[in-house]
Scaffold this active site. Structure first.
Site, PDB file in Angstrom:
ATOM      1  N   GLY A   1       2.209   2.202  10.640  1.00 16.27           N
ATOM      2  CA  GLY A   1       3.182   3.284  10.509  1.00 16.27           C
ATOM      3  C   GLY A   1       3.892   3.637  11.802  1.00 16.27           C
TER       4      GLY A   1
ATOM      5  N   SER B   1       3.058  -2.253  10.156  1.00 16.30           N
ATOM      6  CA  SER B   1       4.513  -2.334  10.346  1.00 16.30           C
ATOM      7  C   SER B   1       5.092  -3.710  10.035  1.00 16.30           C
ATOM      8  CB  SER B   1       4.900  -1.888  11.771  1.00 16.30           C
ATOM      9  OG  SER B   1       4.462  -0.558  11.995  1.00 16.30           O
TER      10      SER B   1
ATOM     11  N   HIS C   1      -9.607   1.585   4.398  1.00 20.06           N
ATOM     12  CA  HIS C   1      -8.374   1.670   5.193  1.00 20.06           C
ATOM     13  C   HIS C   1      -8.634   2.597   6.380  1.00 20.06           C
ATOM     14  CE1 HIS C   1      -4.311   2.679   6.392  1.00 20.06           C
ATOM     15  NE2 HIS C   1      -3.919   1.595   5.760  1.00 20.06           N
TER      16      HIS C   1
ATOM     17  N   GLU D   1      -5.882  -4.766  10.249  1.00 17.09           N
ATOM     18  CA  GLU D   1      -4.829  -3.779  10.474  1.00 17.09           C
ATOM     19  C   GLU D   1      -5.100  -3.029  11.777  1.00 17.09           C
ATOM     20  OE1 GLU D   1      -2.764  -2.631   6.598  1.00 17.09           O
ATOM     21  OE2 GLU D   1      -4.523  -1.354   6.763  1.00 17.09           O
TER      22      GLU D   1
ATOM     23  N   GLY E   1       2.673  -1.150   4.194  1.00 17.41           N
ATOM     24  CA  GLY E   1       2.822   0.260   3.831  1.00 17.41           C
ATOM     25  C   GLY E   1       4.276   0.598   3.587  1.00 17.41           C
TER      26      GLY E   1
ATOM     27  N   ASN F   1       0.875  -1.171   0.000  1.00 17.49           N
ATOM     28  CA  ASN F   1       0.000   0.000   0.000  1.00 17.49           C
ATOM     29  C   ASN F   1       0.913   1.222   0.000  1.00 17.49           C
ATOM     30  OD1 ASN F   1      -1.796   2.044   0.500  1.00 17.49           O
ATOM     31  ND2 ASN F   1      -2.334   1.379   2.580  1.00 17.49           N
ATOM     32  N   TRP F   2       1.035   1.829  -1.161  1.00 22.82           N
ATOM     33  CA  TRP F   2       1.973   2.961  -1.273  1.00 22.82           C
ATOM     34  C   TRP F   2       1.424   4.247  -0.671  1.00 22.82           C
ATOM     35  CZ3 TRP F   2       5.684   3.598  -6.020  1.00 22.82           C
ATOM     36  CH2 TRP F   2       6.572   2.511  -6.060  1.00 22.82           C
ATOM     37  N   LYS F   3       0.121   4.263  -0.334  1.00 23.05           N
ATOM     38  CA  LYS F   3      -0.502   5.471   0.231  1.00 23.05           C
ATOM     39  C   LYS F   3      -0.204   6.668  -0.671  1.00 23.05           C
ATOM     40  CE  LYS F   3      -0.197   3.223   4.660  1.00 23.05           C
ATOM     41  NZ  LYS F   3      -0.191   3.325   6.121  1.00 23.05           N
TER      42      LYS F   3
ATOM     43  N   GLU G   1      -6.965   4.897   7.604  1.00 18.84           N
ATOM     44  CA  GLU G   1      -6.659   6.316   7.344  1.00 18.84           C
ATOM     45  C   GLU G   1      -7.817   6.988   6.611  1.00 18.84           C
ATOM     46  OE1 GLU G   1      -2.832   5.624   5.488  1.00 18.84           O
ATOM     47  OE2 GLU G   1      -2.020   5.064   7.444  1.00 18.84           O
TER      48      GLU G   1
HETATM   49  P1  PGA Z   1       2.620   0.200   7.515  1.00 23.42           P
HETATM   50  O1  PGA Z   1       1.182   0.454   6.831  1.00 23.42           O
HETATM   51  O2  PGA Z   1       3.127  -1.093   6.985  1.00 23.42           O
HETATM   52  O3  PGA Z   1       3.451   1.378   7.084  1.00 23.42           O
HETATM   53  O4  PGA Z   1       2.388   0.148   8.983  1.00 23.42           O
HETATM   54  C1  PGA Z   1       0.291  -0.607   6.643  1.00 23.42           C
HETATM   55  C2  PGA Z   1      -1.001  -0.093   6.077  1.00 23.42           C
HETATM   56  O5  PGA Z   1      -1.475   0.978   6.512  1.00 23.42           O
HETATM   57  O6  PGA Z   1      -1.594  -0.707   5.172  1.00 23.42           O
END
Ligand code: PGA
Length: 246
Positions: free
Chosen positions: A171, A210, A95, A165, A231, A9-11, A97
């Site tokens: 993150g 993470s 997600h 998640e 991510g 997931n490159w966000k 976020e």
């Molecule tokens: P992260 O993000 O691996 O940077 O914790 C995962 C995600 O939000 O899909």
């Protein structure tokens, strides 16, 4: 047999220059390993170019969000049909976020997952508790309520991916232990069995939060963890490939 899905997931990361990482992932994967899939969910601006690069390799390309409608007066939004047209095969729905920053709810997530299915995409529906919810013993209640509310009526076991998640692990560098994640994944599997029967055994359940080359093997060896939604560690081809090979 449930397939393993390693999804990045490159966000909101990645410019045209980052296509070199995608080229490196596609060539590093080659024809891929059997029973294992690799996917990068990219910012919309990169999807068409990345899909061109990925053609002929084992790499699939996905989007990160889609609107419920196929087209219309929705400035700034993207439809599932647009993602499919650009070469996407999957889309992330709900997600944390998006739930936090854009007010997405179980109802709107379920509508975007229905849109994904309508357009021929596979929705990756994200669920997970906050730290406060974990500390107050609400993990099962929160996760199962989100699961129940976010899967659309049109959902079917063969076109569905669920990502657990925990918000506190995203993150932050803090990862759920294989035991913590495995416990929730087992709960999710059992709720999906109630809904879909034996077919639920083949729904990939991804862990996200993470995940990195150092902790992926332990998480991926845990029963009911069938892959990762990654991510930060998906932005570098070497790290993503290392997780894929874990
Ligand atoms: P992260 O993000 O691996 O940077 O914790 C995962 C995600 O939000 O899909």
């Amino acid at each position: 047999m449930v397939r393993t899905l390693i999804a990045g997931n490159w966000k909101m990361n990645g410019l045209a220059a980052s296509l070199s990482e995608i080229r490196a992932v596609a060539s590093g994967l080659g024809q891929g390993a059997s029973g294992r899939e690799a996917l990068l969910c990219l910012p919309a601006t990169l999807i068409a170019s990345a899909a061109d690069i990925a053609r002929g390799s084992a790499l699939k390309i996905g989007g990160q969000v889609c609107h419920a409608k196929p087209s219309g007066a929705h400035t700034g939004d993207l439809s599932a049909e647009m993602l499919a047209d650009a070469g996407a095969s999957h889309v992330i729905c709900g997600h944390s976020e998006r739930r936090a920053d854009h007010g997405e709810t179980n109802v709107s997530v379920s509508m975007s997952a229905a849109a994904a299915l309508r357009a021929g995409l596979i929705p990756i529906i994200c669920i997970g508790e906050t730290l406060a919810e974990r500390r107050t013993g609400k993990v099962a209640e929160v996760v199962l309520t989100q699961l129940e509310g976010s899967i659309p009526e049109s959902g079917s076991a063969d076109r569905l991916v669920i990502a657990y998640e925990p918000v506190w692990a995203i993150g932050t560098g803090e990862t759920a232990t294989p035991e913590q994640a495995g416990e929730v994944h087992t709960l999710i599997r059992s709720a999906l069995r109630d809904r879909y029967g034996p077919a639920a055994t083949d729904i990939p359940l991804l862990y996200g939060g993470s995940m990195n080359p150092g902790n992926a093997a332990g998480l991926l060896a845990t029963p009911n963890i069938n892959g990762g939604l990654i991510g930060g560690a998906s932005l570098k081809a070497a790290d993503f490939l290392s997780i894929y090979r874990s």
